[in-house]
Design a protein around this motif. Structure first.
Motif, PDB file in Angstrom:
ATOM      1  N   ALA A   7      44.655  17.762   5.117  1.00 52.81           N
ATOM      2  CA  ALA A   7      43.095  18.994   5.615  1.00 52.81           C
ATOM      3  C   ALA A   7      42.024  19.026   4.481  1.00 52.81           C
ATOM      4  CB  ALA A   7      44.056  19.980   5.355  1.00 52.81           C
ATOM      5  N   LEU A   8      42.779  18.557   2.782  1.00 46.18           N
ATOM      6  CA  LEU A   8      41.766  18.261   2.033  1.00 46.18           C
ATOM      7  C   LEU A   8      40.627  16.486   2.001  1.00 46.18           C
ATOM      8  CD1 LEU A   8      43.466  18.892  -1.585  1.00 46.18           C
ATOM      9  CD2 LEU A   8      42.269  19.833  -0.659  1.00 46.18           C
ATOM     10  N   ASP A   9      42.010  15.916   2.735  1.00 56.63           N
ATOM     11  CA  ASP A   9      40.515  14.735   2.219  1.00 56.63           C
ATOM     12  C   ASP A   9      40.310  14.805   3.764  1.00 56.63           C
ATOM     13  OD1 ASP A   9      41.978  13.144   1.145  1.00 56.63           O
ATOM     14  OD2 ASP A   9      43.429  12.515   2.552  1.00 56.63           O
ATOM     15  N   GLN A  10      40.408  16.194   5.065  1.00 53.70           N
ATOM     16  CA  GLN A  10      39.005  15.818   6.318  1.00 53.70           C
ATOM     17  C   GLN A  10      38.002  16.986   5.745  1.00 53.70           C
ATOM     18  OE1 GLN A  10      38.956  14.947   9.058  1.00 53.70           O
ATOM     19  NE2 GLN A  10      39.186  16.372  10.967  1.00 53.70           N
ATOM     20  N   GLU A  11      38.107  17.728   4.532  1.00 54.49           N
ATOM     21  CA  GLU A  11      37.434  18.684   4.224  1.00 54.49           C
ATOM     22  C   GLU A  11      35.976  18.363   3.509  1.00 54.49           C
ATOM     23  OE1 GLU A  11      40.029  22.824   3.344  1.00 54.49           O
ATOM     24  OE2 GLU A  11      40.412  21.520   2.309  1.00 54.49           O
ATOM     25  N   ALA A  12      36.618  16.583   3.258  1.00 53.11           N
ATOM     26  CA  ALA A  12      35.493  16.511   2.223  1.00 53.11           C
ATOM     27  C   ALA A  12      34.907  15.409   2.969  1.00 53.11           C
ATOM     28  CB  ALA A  12      36.438  15.948   1.529  1.00 53.11           C
ATOM     29  N   ALA A  13      35.068  14.938   4.282  1.00 49.09           N
ATOM     30  CA  ALA A  13      34.826  14.499   4.273  1.00 49.09           C
ATOM     31  C   ALA A  13      34.393  14.623   5.506  1.00 49.09           C
ATOM     32  CB  ALA A  13      35.891  13.312   5.886  1.00 49.09           C
ATOM     33  N   LEU A  14      34.798  16.276   5.770  1.00 51.96           N
ATOM     34  CA  LEU A  14      33.743  16.796   7.349  1.00 51.96           C
ATOM     35  C   LEU A  14      32.392  17.900   6.331  1.00 51.96           C
ATOM     36  CD1 LEU A  14      35.656  18.404   9.760  1.00 51.96           C
ATOM     37  CD2 LEU A  14      34.498  16.705  10.000  1.00 51.96           C
ATOM     38  N   GLN A  15      32.687  17.892   4.967  1.00 52.39           N
ATOM     39  CA  GLN A  15      31.727  18.844   4.242  1.00 52.39           C
ATOM     40  C   GLN A  15      30.442  17.768   3.612  1.00 52.39           C
ATOM     41  OE1 GLN A  15      30.576  21.598   3.229  1.00 52.39           O
ATOM     42  NE2 GLN A  15      31.961  22.532   1.787  1.00 52.39           N
ATOM     43  N   GLN A  16      30.775  16.702   3.229  1.00 49.14           N
ATOM     44  CA  GLN A  16      29.391  15.218   3.571  1.00 49.14           C
ATOM     45  C   GLN A  16      28.528  15.701   4.644  1.00 49.14           C
ATOM     46  OE1 GLN A  16      28.915  13.258   0.248  1.00 49.14           O
ATOM     47  NE2 GLN A  16      27.116  13.591   1.370  1.00 49.14           N
ATOM     48  N   LEU A  17      29.187  15.453   6.144  1.00 48.24           N
ATOM     49  CA  LEU A  17      28.312  15.434   6.717  1.00 48.24           C
ATOM     50  C   LEU A  17      27.544  16.995   7.135  1.00 48.24           C
ATOM     51  CD1 LEU A  17      30.796  14.596   9.878  1.00 48.24           C
ATOM     52  CD2 LEU A  17      28.886  13.508   8.894  1.00 48.24           C
ATOM     53  N   ALA A  18      28.283  17.941   6.704  1.00 49.83           N
ATOM     54  CA  ALA A  18      27.795  19.551   6.493  1.00 49.83           C
ATOM     55  C   ALA A  18      26.402  19.179   5.608  1.00 49.83           C
ATOM     56  CB  ALA A  18      28.657  20.707   6.710  1.00 49.83           C
ATOM     57  N   GLY A  19      26.847  18.774   4.120  1.00 48.90           N
ATOM     58  CA  GLY A  19      25.807  18.684   3.352  1.00 48.90           C
ATOM     59  C   GLY A  19      24.469  17.580   3.613  1.00 48.90           C
ATOM     60  N   ASP A  20      24.673  17.184   4.420  1.00 45.50           N
ATOM     61  CA  ASP A  20      23.749  15.766   4.647  1.00 45.50           C
ATOM     62  C   ASP A  20      22.220  16.831   5.751  1.00 45.50           C
ATOM     63  OD1 ASP A  20      24.431  13.979   3.014  1.00 45.50           O
ATOM     64  OD2 ASP A  20      25.541  13.104   4.344  1.00 45.50           O
ATOM     65  N   HIS A  21      22.318  17.636   6.371  1.00 41.48           N
ATOM     66  CA  HIS A  21      22.734  18.189   7.763  1.00 41.48           C
ATOM     67  C   HIS A  21      21.144  19.067   7.562  1.00 41.48           C
ATOM     68  CE1 HIS A  21      21.309  20.480  11.147  1.00 41.48           C
ATOM     69  NE2 HIS A  21      22.953  18.972  12.404  1.00 41.48           N
ATOM     70  N   TRP A  22      20.379  19.006   8.006  1.00 45.06           N
ATOM     71  CA  TRP A  22      19.199  20.402   7.468  1.00 45.06           C
ATOM     72  C   TRP A  22      19.476  21.860   7.294  1.00 45.06           C
ATOM     73  CZ3 TRP A  22      17.922  24.430  10.430  1.00 45.06           C
ATOM     74  CH2 TRP A  22      18.056  24.068  11.422  1.00 45.06           C
ATOM     75  N   GLU A  23      20.822  21.953   7.992  1.00 42.52           N
ATOM     76  CA  GLU A  23      21.444  23.549   8.477  1.00 42.52           C
ATOM     77  C   GLU A  23      21.233  24.002   6.465  1.00 42.52           C
ATOM     78  OE1 GLU A  23      23.708  24.073  12.477  1.00 42.52           O
ATOM     79  OE2 GLU A  23      24.529  23.963  10.923  1.00 42.52           O
ATOM     80  N   HIS A  24      22.054  22.850   5.999  1.00 43.69           N
ATOM     81  CA  HIS A  24      22.031  23.061   4.558  1.00 43.69           C
ATOM     82  C   HIS A  24      21.021  23.723   3.608  1.00 43.69           C
ATOM     83  CE1 HIS A  24      24.266  22.880   0.601  1.00 43.69           C
ATOM     84  NE2 HIS A  24      23.880  22.038   0.774  1.00 43.69           N
ATOM     85  N   GLN A  25      20.571  22.489   4.003  1.00 43.07           N
ATOM     86  CA  GLN A  25      19.117  22.724   3.032  1.00 43.07           C
ATOM     87  C   GLN A  25      18.047  23.974   3.751  1.00 43.07           C
ATOM     88  OE1 GLN A  25      17.331  20.274   0.402  1.00 43.07           O
ATOM     89  NE2 GLN A  25      16.521  22.349   0.473  1.00 43.07           N
ATOM     90  N   GLU A  26      18.317  24.591   4.238  1.00 44.24           N
ATOM     91  CA  GLU A  26      17.715  25.517   5.297  1.00 44.24           C
ATOM     92  C   GLU A  26      18.128  26.637   4.013  1.00 44.24           C
ATOM     93  OE1 GLU A  26      15.508  29.008   6.644  1.00 44.24           O
ATOM     94  OE2 GLU A  26      15.654  26.931   5.762  1.00 44.24           O
ATOM     95  N   GLY A  27      19.724  26.666   4.140  1.00 38.07           N
ATOM     96  CA  GLY A  27      20.256  27.880   3.748  1.00 38.07           C
ATOM     97  C   GLY A  27      20.224  27.661   2.147  1.00 38.07           C
ATOM     98  N   VAL A  28      20.320  26.943   1.865  1.00 35.09           N
ATOM     99  CA  VAL A  28      19.776  27.223  -0.640  1.00 35.09           C
ATOM    100  C   VAL A  28      18.195  27.334  -0.151  1.00 35.09           C
ATOM    101  CG1 VAL A  28      19.142  25.454  -2.144  1.00 35.09           C
ATOM    102  CG2 VAL A  28      21.531  25.181  -0.315  1.00 35.09           C
ATOM    103  N   THR A  29      17.655  26.886   0.746  1.00 34.50           N
ATOM    104  CA  THR A  29      16.336  27.207   0.249  1.00 34.50           C
ATOM    105  C   THR A  29      15.612  28.602   0.906  1.00 34.50           C
ATOM    106  OG1 THR A  29      15.150  25.204   0.929  1.00 34.50           O
ATOM    107  CG2 THR A  29      14.229  27.478   1.281  1.00 34.50           C
TER     108      THR A  29
END
Length: 262
Positions: free
Chosen positions: A225-247
């Protein structure tokens, strides 16, 4: 789709409502209904305008289970029937890359109970009822019930509900964790639509990845689960939604996960 269709489809404000439409039979499932529902789910998944899917039933019932008249005398084994109809449907719901809400408006029995349990979120009307009725005809719960129910209520309670074919009302379902919310019958679909529209405002990509992570974690070790979270977190962090949330956080405003662009 016409009002004669076994599945009615309507999309409003990013929410696609798929309605089982055999009200004269409490939406008991035949092959046409099951296969059409699977097709409509895939169509909703491919539609960029759809962000959330609702499954519900027309009339007084959610789904009374298998229409026994539809399979009577058929030259097909139980295994063949399940692998042709119910199993692909349940897999589609669980792997769909959009949230699926089971809006249980009435009785959900047998395989209909499995369908009710399969949603990512389960919302019940006050008059809704669920019954794992299989043992009354000396059959085994199928269509995912043996997987869903013990994960929600525990092994022993699940076995008891299945062994005695106990009818579960909305108040009990809420206490057991079989549903997240119960709404009044009179306003049920309005309340479900409002809930779904709120969910549709959330970050679609992040929810898709969250659904993947939760699904994998149900059968994984902690390390997996930890490995899966790390991989999926990268996909989330690279998406425009993340930048919008931070902004939005920095600008002290609500994020816009629907209209924001790359």
């Amino acid at each position: 789709m016409t009002q004669d269709s076994v599945i009615l489809s309507q999309t409003r404000v990013g929410v696609c409502t798929l309605t089982l439409n055999r009200p004269d039979k409490l939406n008991a499932a035949n092959d046409e209904l099951l296969l059409t529902l699977t097709t409509e789910l895939r169509r909703a998944e491919a539609d960029a305008a759809v962000r959330v899917v609702i499954l519900t039933g027309a009339g007084r019932g959610f789904c009374a289970g298998q229409d026994l008249g539809d399979v009577s005398g058929r030259d097909m084994t139980f295994t063949e029937h399940l692998n042709h109809t119910y199993n692909p449907l349940i897999r589609t719901i669980r792997t769909l890359d959009k949230p699926v809400i089971s809006a249980v408006n009435g009785v959900a029995a047998g395989a209909g109970a499995s369908l009710a349990l399969a949603g990512d979120i389960r919302l019940w009307a006050q008059s809704a009822r669920l019954i794992e009725i299989f043992s009354n005809i000396a059959l085994v719960p199928d269509s995912g019930s043996t997987w869903f129910l013990p994960r929600l209520v525990g092994y022993s309670r699940a076995f008891e509900l299945m062994a005695f074919a106990e009818r579960v009302d909305a108040e009990t379902a809420l206490k057991l964790g079989l549903c997240e919310h119960v709404f009044a019958d009179e306003t049920f679909m309005d309340d479900v639509q409002a809930y779904a529209e709120r969910l549709a405002q959330r970050p679609a990509n992040a929810l898709k990845l969250t659904k993947q992570a939760l699904g994998a974690a149900l059968t994984s070790t902690l390390d997996e689960a930890l490995d899966q979270e790390a991989a999926l977190q990268q996909l989330a962090g690279d998406h425009w939604e993340h930048q919008e949330g931070v902004t939005a956080f920095k600008e002290k405003r609500a994020p816009d996960f629907v209209r924001a662009k790359d």
